[in-house]
Scaffold this motif. Structure first.
Motif, PDB file in Angstrom:
ATOM      1  N   SER A 209       0.841  -1.198   0.000  1.00 53.16           N
ATOM      2  CA  SER A 209       0.000   0.000   0.000  1.00 53.16           C
ATOM      3  C   SER A 209       0.872   1.242   0.000  1.00 53.16           C
ATOM      4  O   SER A 209       1.961   1.258   0.588  1.00 53.16           O
ATOM      5  N   GLN A 210       0.401   2.269  -0.647  1.00 52.30           N
ATOM      6  CA  GLN A 210       1.152   3.521  -0.686  1.00 52.30           C
ATOM      7  C   GLN A 210       0.978   4.257   0.633  1.00 52.30           C
ATOM      8  O   GLN A 210      -0.139   4.417   1.125  1.00 52.30           O
ATOM      9  N   VAL A 211       2.101   4.728   1.201  1.00 53.21           N
ATOM     10  CA  VAL A 211       2.026   5.481   2.452  1.00 53.21           C
ATOM     11  C   VAL A 211       2.373   6.951   2.258  1.00 53.21           C
ATOM     12  O   VAL A 211       2.029   7.787   3.096  1.00 53.21           O
ATOM     13  N   GLY A 212       3.044   7.257   1.168  1.00 52.51           N
ATOM     14  CA  GLY A 212       3.404   8.643   0.916  1.00 52.51           C
ATOM     15  C   GLY A 212       3.960   8.821  -0.477  1.00 52.51           C
ATOM     16  O   GLY A 212       4.257   7.846  -1.174  1.00 52.51           O
ATOM     17  N   TYR A 213       4.082  10.072  -0.908  1.00 52.80           N
ATOM     18  CA  TYR A 213       4.656  10.349  -2.231  1.00 52.80           C
ATOM     19  C   TYR A 213       5.152  11.784  -2.288  1.00 52.80           C
ATOM     20  O   TYR A 213       4.738  12.640  -1.486  1.00 52.80           O
ATOM     21  N   TYR A 214       6.059  12.018  -3.222  1.00 53.57           N
ATOM     22  CA  TYR A 214       6.499  13.387  -3.517  1.00 53.57           C
ATOM     23  C   TYR A 214       6.584  13.527  -5.030  1.00 53.57           C
ATOM     24  O   TYR A 214       7.342  12.804  -5.690  1.00 53.57           O
ATOM     25  N   ASP A 215       5.776  14.429  -5.565  1.00 55.40           N
ATOM     26  CA  ASP A 215       5.704  14.624  -7.011  1.00 55.40           C
ATOM     27  C   ASP A 215       6.839  15.547  -7.445  1.00 55.40           C
ATOM     28  O   ASP A 215       6.748  16.771  -7.316  1.00 55.40           O
ATOM     29  N   THR A 216       7.912  14.946  -7.949  1.00 55.94           N
ATOM     30  CA  THR A 216       9.064  15.729  -8.393  1.00 55.94           C
ATOM     31  C   THR A 216       8.699  16.570  -9.621  1.00 55.94           C
ATOM     32  O   THR A 216       7.752  16.245 -10.344  1.00 55.94           O
ATOM     33  N   PRO A 217       9.459  17.638  -9.886  1.00 56.42           N
ATOM     34  CA  PRO A 217       9.088  18.536 -10.983  1.00 56.42           C
ATOM     35  C   PRO A 217       9.371  17.983 -12.374  1.00 56.42           C
ATOM     36  O   PRO A 217       8.806  18.462 -13.359  1.00 56.42           O
ATOM     37  N   GLY A 218      10.228  16.977 -12.468  1.00 56.26           N
ATOM     38  CA  GLY A 218      10.571  16.426 -13.778  1.00 56.26           C
ATOM     39  C   GLY A 218       9.936  15.079 -14.018  1.00 56.26           C
ATOM     40  O   GLY A 218       8.769  14.846 -13.698  1.00 56.26           O
ATOM     41  N   TYR A 219      10.737  14.164 -14.577  1.00 62.29           N
ATOM     42  CA  TYR A 219      10.264  12.826 -14.893  1.00 62.29           C
ATOM     43  C   TYR A 219      11.179  11.816 -14.205  1.00 62.29           C
ATOM     44  O   TYR A 219      12.322  11.621 -14.637  1.00 62.29           O
ATOM     45  N   ALA A 220      10.672  11.216 -13.132  1.00 64.41           N
ATOM     46  CA  ALA A 220      11.496  10.317 -12.321  1.00 64.41           C
ATOM     47  C   ALA A 220      11.897   9.080 -13.118  1.00 64.41           C
ATOM     48  O   ALA A 220      11.040   8.337 -13.597  1.00 64.41           O
ATOM     49  N   GLU A 221      13.205   8.856 -13.246  1.00 67.48           N
ATOM     50  CA  GLU A 221      13.732   7.715 -14.002  1.00 67.48           C
ATOM     51  C   GLU A 221      14.387   6.680 -13.100  1.00 67.48           C
ATOM     52  O   GLU A 221      14.301   5.484 -13.362  1.00 67.48           O
ATOM     53  N   GLY A 222      15.072   7.149 -12.068  1.00 73.03           N
ATOM     54  CA  GLY A 222      15.798   6.236 -11.193  1.00 73.03           C
ATOM     55  C   GLY A 222      15.790   6.737  -9.763  1.00 73.03           C
ATOM     56  O   GLY A 222      15.590   7.927  -9.507  1.00 73.03           O
ATOM     57  N   VAL A 223      16.028   5.822  -8.806  1.00 71.37           N
ATOM     58  CA  VAL A 223      16.026   6.206  -7.398  1.00 71.37           C
ATOM     59  C   VAL A 223      17.042   5.372  -6.632  1.00 71.37           C
ATOM     60  O   VAL A 223      17.241   4.181  -6.914  1.00 71.37           O
ATOM     61  N   TYR A 224      17.663   6.022  -5.645  1.00 71.46           N
ATOM     62  CA  TYR A 224      18.608   5.358  -4.743  1.00 71.46           C
ATOM     63  C   TYR A 224      18.339   5.898  -3.348  1.00 71.46           C
ATOM     64  O   TYR A 224      18.187   7.112  -3.161  1.00 71.46           O
ATOM     65  N   VAL A 225      18.269   5.010  -2.358  1.00 71.18           N
ATOM     66  CA  VAL A 225      17.982   5.423  -0.981  1.00 71.18           C
ATOM     67  C   VAL A 225      19.210   5.203  -0.112  1.00 71.18           C
ATOM     68  O   VAL A 225      19.821   4.117  -0.139  1.00 71.18           O
ATOM     69  N   SER A 226      19.559   6.232   0.647  1.00 67.65           N
ATOM     70  CA  SER A 226      20.690   6.139   1.571  1.00 67.65           C
ATOM     71  C   SER A 226      20.324   6.914   2.830  1.00 67.65           C
ATOM     72  O   SER A 226      20.021   8.114   2.771  1.00 67.65           O
ATOM     73  N   GLY A 227      20.315   6.203   3.956  1.00 71.93           N
ATOM     74  CA  GLY A 227      19.932   6.853   5.208  1.00 71.93           C
ATOM     75  C   GLY A 227      18.507   7.357   5.144  1.00 71.93           C
ATOM     76  O   GLY A 227      17.584   6.628   4.779  1.00 71.93           O
ATOM     77  N   ASN A 228      18.319   8.615   5.470  1.00 72.66           N
ATOM     78  CA  ASN A 228      16.981   9.217   5.498  1.00 72.66           C
ATOM     79  C   ASN A 228      16.593   9.891   4.186  1.00 72.66           C
ATOM     80  O   ASN A 228      15.584  10.602   4.133  1.00 72.66           O
ATOM     81  N   TYR A 229      17.393   9.644   3.133  1.00 67.02           N
ATOM     82  CA  TYR A 229      17.154  10.386   1.897  1.00 67.02           C
ATOM     83  C   TYR A 229      16.981   9.462   0.688  1.00 67.02           C
ATOM     84  O   TYR A 229      17.655   8.425   0.571  1.00 67.02           O
ATOM     85  N   ALA A 230      16.062   9.871  -0.153  1.00 64.02           N
ATOM     86  CA  ALA A 230      15.900   9.216  -1.458  1.00 64.02           C
ATOM     87  C   ALA A 230      16.436  10.175  -2.513  1.00 64.02           C
ATOM     88  O   ALA A 230      16.037  11.354  -2.552  1.00 64.02           O
ATOM     89  N   TYR A 231      17.326   9.674  -3.337  1.00 62.70           N
ATOM     90  CA  TYR A 231      17.940  10.473  -4.400  1.00 62.70           C
ATOM     91  C   TYR A 231      17.289  10.063  -5.724  1.00 62.70           C
ATOM     92  O   TYR A 231      17.391   8.901  -6.137  1.00 62.70           O
ATOM     93  N   VAL A 232      16.613  11.013  -6.345  1.00 65.49           N
ATOM     94  CA  VAL A 232      15.832  10.711  -7.544  1.00 65.49           C
ATOM     95  C   VAL A 232      16.491  11.327  -8.776  1.00 65.49           C
ATOM     96  O   VAL A 232      16.743  12.546  -8.815  1.00 65.49           O
ATOM     97  N   ALA A 233      16.783  10.474  -9.776  1.00 60.79           N
ATOM     98  CA  ALA A 233      17.239  10.956 -11.085  1.00 60.79           C
ATOM     99  C   ALA A 233      15.984  11.388 -11.831  1.00 60.79           C
ATOM    100  O   ALA A 233      15.195  10.553 -12.267  1.00 60.79           O
ATOM    101  N   ASP A 234      15.812  12.711 -11.984  1.00 61.85           N
ATOM    102  CA  ASP A 234      14.527  13.280 -12.399  1.00 61.85           C
ATOM    103  C   ASP A 234      14.572  13.849 -13.815  1.00 61.85           C
ATOM    104  O   ASP A 234      13.930  14.864 -14.110  1.00 61.85           O
ATOM    105  N   GLU A 235      15.325  13.161 -14.671  1.00 68.57           N
ATOM    106  CA  GLU A 235      15.457  13.521 -16.080  1.00 68.57           C
ATOM    107  C   GLU A 235      15.761  15.010 -16.268  1.00 68.57           C
ATOM    108  O   GLU A 235      16.826  15.472 -15.914  1.00 68.57           O
ATOM    109  N   VAL A 236      14.825  15.790 -16.831  1.00 67.78           N
ATOM    110  CA  VAL A 236      15.094  17.198 -17.150  1.00 67.78           C
ATOM    111  C   VAL A 236      15.356  18.044 -15.912  1.00 67.78           C
ATOM    112  O   VAL A 236      15.904  19.148 -16.022  1.00 67.78           O
ATOM    113  N   SER A 237      14.951  17.542 -14.742  1.00 66.44           N
ATOM    114  CA  SER A 237      15.105  18.336 -13.515  1.00 66.44           C
ATOM    115  C   SER A 237      16.267  17.875 -12.646  1.00 66.44           C
ATOM    116  O   SER A 237      16.339  18.218 -11.459  1.00 66.44           O
TER     117      SER A 237
END
Length: 714
Positions: A209-237
């Motif tokens: 089930s989905q518990v949360g989301y963050y709508d990034t300004p670009g187009y999410a292509e990839g993600v990596y999580v480290s500690g308390n942070y998610a690093y999103v490769a957001d194409e044009v952004s």
């Protein structure tokens, strides 16, 4: 008969009650690639590199290249050595290596999830596969489960405790197109393209089930999580850094807008390494997540899609430029330590004897041994100086249309050691070539048709040319005439009886954009891009006219005619086989959807050899010669194409159309998704599919007839 593909979602752990369900006898349950009357035989699938993973204990790189994987030993980063290779069924978009059991999990697009044992790197062994309902782009394994980012069908959770029999236990249909996934603790973090980062609770894999989301300004292509942070490769952004310490309320704390298009990201220590399409590897200092900044970069030669970091090296999947190994021991001054070139995009193909010759764009001419069509392998290659687009083999020579480098003549008497013996640098951009007698006829883009004397292959020379009004993409020679596919100017017929003085004798301006042409008997068969296959009567070369046409569902690039069938490489819709026994009424007799994009086709014996732009050479067999279309006067209607983008086009039988009041469209679960009322005044109608997600559906009328399959694409 129609061969139906039905993805079995019954075991997905989801409770539902279909509104209406087809009887099981009406639908054949089959997963994978859609086809009709055509079977897959084998492939040599290598192409652009899109994914990379690494085994630090053995210094092995796993490089996804087109529809296959190279295993490379990088003990010496300056000199990677290929240990082995293996073929996947689809294009490799994602890789995950599990070191504890030395298994490689592969997101193989239309081929779903594949699981390989790479304990013996020189002899990898496929353990199992699972055909997901969408297109697998990313994969992450945690415990007994593989989490697959499955494009339009969201996140799929696959139990891999028994790798030979993986099974889906649950799924969560994200709102957009799932491209990447990373699992940490009880959460799966999904890069959902147009809808950003989605955080899915997977503590109970059968009920995510989905518990949360963050709508990034670009187009999410990839993600990596480290500690308390998610690093999103957001194409044009660029790179977006999301605080996920509270998964139900993620928020952005910082970002760095890279100069290109961010596709992949890997975090190690204080740095985020971003694979930035067109801008190479970017190294971002994220020690303060609220103020990330670039400390260094290395502009790789290709199109960076994926990155993996271990120790002092970043391993970059660099598109058509293969693997790039970047020394990042000094983040402010990264440098290339080594590389491994992989094949690129496959365009043209010619088969002679036991070999298929593939024009492989940046990677030149590849020679594939097809003596065993189910297990083709590369016998040799020659890296031409330009961009190989077309190829023709005559005797001991392969004539390559090498785009900006003109015509290259390659001695292939020893396929394992091909060598260039001569060349002629044409004035335009060479797309295609046809050899007849002592002459090579080159389709030279904006420079028209060039006629090259190749009687002495080491000293070819131009003897004549004809500058057509359009842009020449393809050429076929029959008798005294060269038939030219001239782009926006259609089919041009050139008299070449005097090679030094060619002249146009007739033309037919096709409705589309002519890319390929094949002549058989009195007909020229033109691959006319978005206007499908056009059949032109050329019995009188000065007065050609259209005898018939078949509007293929994709964009037709090339055509080969054998017997009563035209084999069309239909970009976006695979291999289409058209019955042309009656040229005025051509009909589709078979098809096979390729891993990516069909571009070239050659038929030899029982096999069709098709080049797939992203997945190399594919080999198919058309096995139901002479099958007839259904008698639609009895069926009531027929689909003009079963692969659709915006609307379903239907022709109604004059005898039955008055009895048809409505059509109903069902999804693979048997649920009705739309009802259409029929306008009985027209024999041809269109049914809009706007707002309907891509996928496989079934169409019925009046709840009476057996369902017809419809594939809705983007």
């Amino acid at each position: 008969m129609w061969v139906f593909i039905l993805i079995n979602l019954m075991n997905a752990g989801v409770n539902y009650k279909p509104l209406e369900m087809f009887p099981p006898s009406e639908i054949e349950v089959k997963a994978g690639f859609d086809s009709m009357n055509v079977r897959f035989i084998g492939n040599w699938p290598f192409g652009a590199s899109l994914a990379v993973s690494f085994d630090p204990s053995r210094n092995l790189v796993f490089l996804g290249s087109g529809g296959g994987v190279y295993i490379l030993n990088v003990s010496d980063p300056s000199n990677p050595v290929k240990v082995s290779e293996f073929h996947t069924r689809g294009v490799v978009y994602g890789l995950f290596y599990e070191p504890t059991n030395q298994r490689l999990y592969i997101a193989a697009e239309k081929g779903g999830l594949e699981i390989w044992d790479v304990t013996d790197a020189s002899n990898p062994n496929k353990l199992g596969h699972y055909f997901t309902p969408g297109s697998s782009y990313g994969v992450y394994v945690s415990g007994n489960y593989a989490y697959v980012a499955d494009l339009w069908t969201g996140l799929r959770i696959i139990d891999v405790s028994n790798p030979s029999l993986p099974s889906e236990v649950g799924y969560y249909d994200t709102p957009g197109y799932s491209y990447g996934v990373y699992v940490s603790g009880n959460y799966a973090y999904v890069a959902d393209h147009t809808f950003g980062l989605r955080i899915i609770d997977v503590s109970d894999p059968s009920s995510p089930s989905q518990v949360g989301y963050y709508d990034t300004p670009g187009y999410a292509e990839g993600v990596y999580v480290s500690g308390n942070y998610a690093y999103v490769a957001d194409e044009v952004s660029g790179l977006r850094i999301i605080d996920v310490s509270n998964p139900s309320s993620p928020y952005e704390v910082g970002y760095y807008d890279t100069p290109g298009y961010s596709y992949g990201v890997y975090v190690s220590g204080n740095y985020a390494y971003v694979a930035d399409l067109y801008a190479g590897l970017r190294i971002i200092d994220v020690s303060d997540p609220s103020s990330p900044y670039e400390v260094g970069y290395y502009d790789t030669p290709g199109e960076s899609k994926g990155v993996y970091v271990s120790g002092n090296y970043a391993y970059v999947a660099d598109g058509w430029a293969g693997l790039r190994i970047i020394d990042v021991s000094i983040p402010s001054s990264p440098s290339q330590a080594g590389y491994y070139n992989t094949p690129g995009y496959s365009y043209g193909v010619y088969v002679s004897g036991n070999y298929a010759y593939v024009a492989n764009w940046m990677a030149g001419l590849r020679i594939i041994d097809v003596s065993n069509p189910s297990l083709p392998y590369e016998a040799g290659y020659y890296d031409t100086p330009g961009y190989s687009h077309g190829v023709y083999v005559s005797g001991n020579y392969a004539y390559v249309a090498d785009f900006t480098a003109g015509l290259r003549i390659i001695d292939v008497s020893d396929p394992s050691l091909p060598s260039q013996v001569g060349y002629y640098d044409t004035p335009g951009s060479s797309y295609g070539v046809y050899v007849s007698g002592n002459y090579a006829y080159v389709a030279d883009g904006g420079a028209g048709l060039r006629i090259i004397d190749v009687s002495n292959p080491s000293l070819p020379s131009e003897v004549g040319y004809y500058d057509t009004p359009g842009w020449v993409y393809g050429v076929y020679v029959s008798g005294n005439y060269a038939y030219v596919a001239d782009g926006d100017s259609g089919l041009r017929i050139i008299d070449i009886s005097v090679p030094s003085s060619p002249s146009e004798v007739g033309y037919y301006d096709t409705p589309g954009k002519s890319y390929g042409v094949y002549v058989s008997g009195n007909y020229a068969y033109v691959a006319d891009y978005n206007a499908g296959l056009r059949i032109i009567d050329v019995s009188i070369p000065s007065s050609p006219y259209e005898a018939g046409y078949y509007d293929t569902p994709g964009s037709s690039y090339s055509v080969y005619v054998s017997g009563n069938y035209a084999y069309v490489a239909d970009f976006g819709a695979g291999l289409r086989i058209i019955d042309v026994s009656n040229p005025s009424l051509p009909s589709e007799a078979g098809y096979y959807l390729l891993p990516e994009y069909a571009y070239g086709v050659y038929v030899s014996g029982n096999y069709a050899y098709v080049t797939d732009l992203g997945a190399g050479l594919q080999i198919y067999e058309f096995y139901e010669v002479g099958i007839k279309e259904k008698d639609f006067s009895k069926e009531g209607f027929r689909l003009l194409s079963n692969i659709v983008k915006n609307e379903i086009k239907i022709e109604l039988s004059p005898l039955i159309k008055d009895k048809i009041s409505q059509f109903e469209l069902y999804n693979v679960l048997g649920e009705k998704v739309r009802t259409y009322t029929v306008n009985k005044s027209n024999s041809k109608i269109s049914l809009s599919v706007d707002g309907i997600c891509p996928g496989i559906y079934f169409l019925k009328y009046n709840k009476e007839n057996k369902p017809f399959k419809v594939i809705i694409t983007r």
